[in-house]
Enzyme design. Structure first.
Site, PDB file in Angstrom:
ATOM      1  N   ASP A  34       0.920  -1.145  -0.038  1.00 32.92           N
ATOM      2  CA  ASP A  34      -0.076   0.028   0.119  1.00 32.92           C
ATOM      3  C   ASP A  34       0.813   1.202  -0.204  1.00 32.92           C
ATOM      4  O   ASP A  34       1.872   1.362   0.676  1.00 32.92           O
ATOM      5  CB  ASP A  34      -1.038  -0.118   1.306  1.00 32.92           C
ATOM      6  N   ILE A  35       0.548   2.373  -0.956  1.00 37.30           N
ATOM      7  CA  ILE A  35       1.300   3.440  -0.974  1.00 37.30           C
ATOM      8  C   ILE A  35       1.063   4.208   0.436  1.00 37.30           C
ATOM      9  O   ILE A  35       2.075   5.087   0.551  1.00 37.30           O
ATOM     10  CB  ILE A  35       0.798   4.306  -2.208  1.00 37.30           C
ATOM     11  N   ASN A  91     -12.708  -3.263   2.450  1.00 36.74           N
ATOM     12  CA  ASN A  91     -13.747  -2.326   2.706  1.00 36.74           C
ATOM     13  C   ASN A  91     -14.713  -2.433   1.494  1.00 36.74           C
ATOM     14  O   ASN A  91     -14.230  -2.388   0.048  1.00 36.74           O
ATOM     15  CB  ASN A  91     -13.120  -0.993   2.661  1.00 36.74           C
ATOM     16  N   GLN A  98     -14.621   2.463   1.228  1.00 34.96           N
ATOM     17  CA  GLN A  98     -13.984   2.290   0.096  1.00 34.96           C
ATOM     18  C   GLN A  98     -13.647   3.111  -0.769  1.00 34.96           C
ATOM     19  O   GLN A  98     -14.589   4.222  -1.094  1.00 34.96           O
ATOM     20  CB  GLN A  98     -14.844   0.946  -0.646  1.00 34.96           C
ATOM     21  N   HIS A 104      -9.942  -5.002  -3.387  1.00 41.47           N
ATOM     22  CA  HIS A 104      -8.657  -5.205  -2.910  1.00 41.47           C
ATOM     23  C   HIS A 104      -8.813  -5.522  -1.080  1.00 41.47           C
ATOM     24  O   HIS A 104      -9.544  -5.070  -0.640  1.00 41.47           O
ATOM     25  CB  HIS A 104      -7.859  -3.804  -2.908  1.00 41.47           C
ATOM     26  N   HIS A 106      -6.958  -5.574   2.195  1.00 44.32           N
ATOM     27  CA  HIS A 106      -5.859  -4.982   3.228  1.00 44.32           C
ATOM     28  C   HIS A 106      -5.080  -6.143   4.125  1.00 44.32           C
ATOM     29  O   HIS A 106      -5.790  -6.589   4.728  1.00 44.32           O
ATOM     30  CB  HIS A 106      -6.192  -3.777   3.817  1.00 44.32           C
TER      31      HIS A 106
HETATM   32  P1  5GP Z   1      -9.821   1.692   0.566  1.00 43.16           P
HETATM   33  O1  5GP Z   1      -9.909   2.917   1.133  1.00 43.16           O
HETATM   34  O2  5GP Z   1     -10.444   1.652  -0.843  1.00 43.16           O
HETATM   35  O3  5GP Z   1     -10.127   0.384   1.259  1.00 43.16           O
HETATM   36  O4  5GP Z   1      -8.246   1.557   0.173  1.00 43.16           O
HETATM   37  C1  5GP Z   1      -7.397   1.820  -0.837  1.00 43.16           C
HETATM   38  C2  5GP Z   1      -5.867   1.666  -0.691  1.00 43.16           C
HETATM   39  O5  5GP Z   1      -5.479   1.849  -1.906  1.00 43.16           O
HETATM   40  C3  5GP Z   1      -5.407   2.915   0.369  1.00 43.16           C
HETATM   41  O6  5GP Z   1      -5.082   2.269   1.807  1.00 43.16           O
HETATM   42  C4  5GP Z   1      -4.408   3.858  -0.509  1.00 43.16           C
HETATM   43  O7  5GP Z   1      -3.356   3.811   0.074  1.00 43.16           O
HETATM   44  C5  5GP Z   1      -3.995   2.652  -1.446  1.00 43.16           C
HETATM   45  N1  5GP Z   1      -3.792   3.325  -2.709  1.00 43.16           N
HETATM   46  C6  5GP Z   1      -4.328   4.032  -3.554  1.00 43.16           C
HETATM   47  N2  5GP Z   1      -3.853   4.443  -4.446  1.00 43.16           N
HETATM   48  C7  5GP Z   1      -2.525   3.725  -4.563  1.00 43.16           C
HETATM   49  C8  5GP Z   1      -1.549   3.462  -5.574  1.00 43.16           C
HETATM   50  O8  5GP Z   1      -1.336   4.098  -6.397  1.00 43.16           O
HETATM   51  N3  5GP Z   1      -0.691   2.693  -5.240  1.00 43.16           N
HETATM   52  C9  5GP Z   1      -0.493   1.680  -4.126  1.00 43.16           C
HETATM   53  N4  5GP Z   1       0.265   0.956  -3.834  1.00 43.16           N
HETATM   54  N5  5GP Z   1      -1.661   1.899  -3.222  1.00 43.16           N
HETATM   55  C10 5GP Z   1      -2.631   2.888  -3.638  1.00 43.16           C
END
Ligand code: 5GP
Ligand code: ZN
Length: 126
Positions: A34-35, A91, A98, A104, A106
Site C-alpha cells: 500500500d502506498i 472495505n 472504500q 482489494h 488489505h
Molecule cells: P480503500 O480505502 O479503498 O479500502 O483502500 C484503498 C487503498 O489503496 C488505500 O489504502 C490507499 O493507500 C491505496 N492506494 C491508493 N492508490 C494507490 C496507488 O497508486 N498505489 C498503491 N500502492 N496503493 C494505493
C-alpha cells in the site's frame, strides 16, 4: 486481459502502467505494498480482473475469490507476519470508506491491533 478498466488505478498497476512494489503474483491475483501504509506491514491483494467491489462478486468469480483468500497466507509468509498474525480487510461501499473501486483486500500486520472498529462506543443495533 479479461475485464480491464483503463480508468482504474489498480487495473493500471496490474498492467504495469503505474509502478507498484509487487510482492506476489499468480494467475488470478496481484499483491503489492500500500502506498500509504496503515500498519508496519500493509499489502493490498487484488484480482487481476476488474471487479469493482465485494458486492459485485458473482458465482463465476469463484476461482478468483478463492485465490484472494488463499493468497493472504502466502503474502503474510513473504512479509514475515504469518506467525505473529495479521488482519485481512475488504472495505466495500461508502460506510466502509472504500476509495478504490477495484476489489482489494488489505493485509495488515506487524504490531498488535485493536478491535472492534468503534472502540468505546455502544453498538446500538447489534
Ligand atoms: P480503500 O480505502 O479503498 O479500502 O483502500 C484503498 C487503498 O489503496 C488505500 O489504502 C490507499 O493507500 C491505496 N492506494 C491508493 N492508490 C494507490 C496507488 O497508486 N498505489 C498503491 N500502492 N496503493 C494505493
Ligand atoms: Zn480495476
Amino acid at each position: 486481459m479479461e475485464n480491464h478498466n483503463p480508468d482504474c488505478i489498480f487495473c493500471r498497476i496490474v498492467k504495469g502502467e503505474i509502478p507498484a512494489e509487487v510482492i506476489y503474483r499468480n494467475d488470478h491475483v496481484l499483491a503489492f505494498r500500500d502506498i500509504a501504509p496503515a500498519a508496519p506491514s500493509h499489502a493490498l491483494i487484488i484480482p487481476q480482473e476488474h471487479i469493482a467491489s465485494l458486492s459485485e462478486l458473482e458465482e463465476r468469480h469463484r476461482d478468483i475469490a478463492a485465490s484472494l483468500m488463499l493468497a493472504a497466507g502466502t503474502v503474510a509468509d513473504i512479509l514475515g507476519i504469518r506467525e505473529s498474525g495479521y488482519r485481512f480487510v475488504f472495505n466495500s461501499g461508502a460506510d466502509a470508506m472504500q476509495s478504490v473501486f477495484h476489489i482489494h483486500g488489505h493485509l495488515l500486520g506487524g504490531r498488535q491491533m485493536g478491535w472492534p472498529p468503534f472502540p468505546g462506543e455502544a453498538v446500538l443495533h447489534g
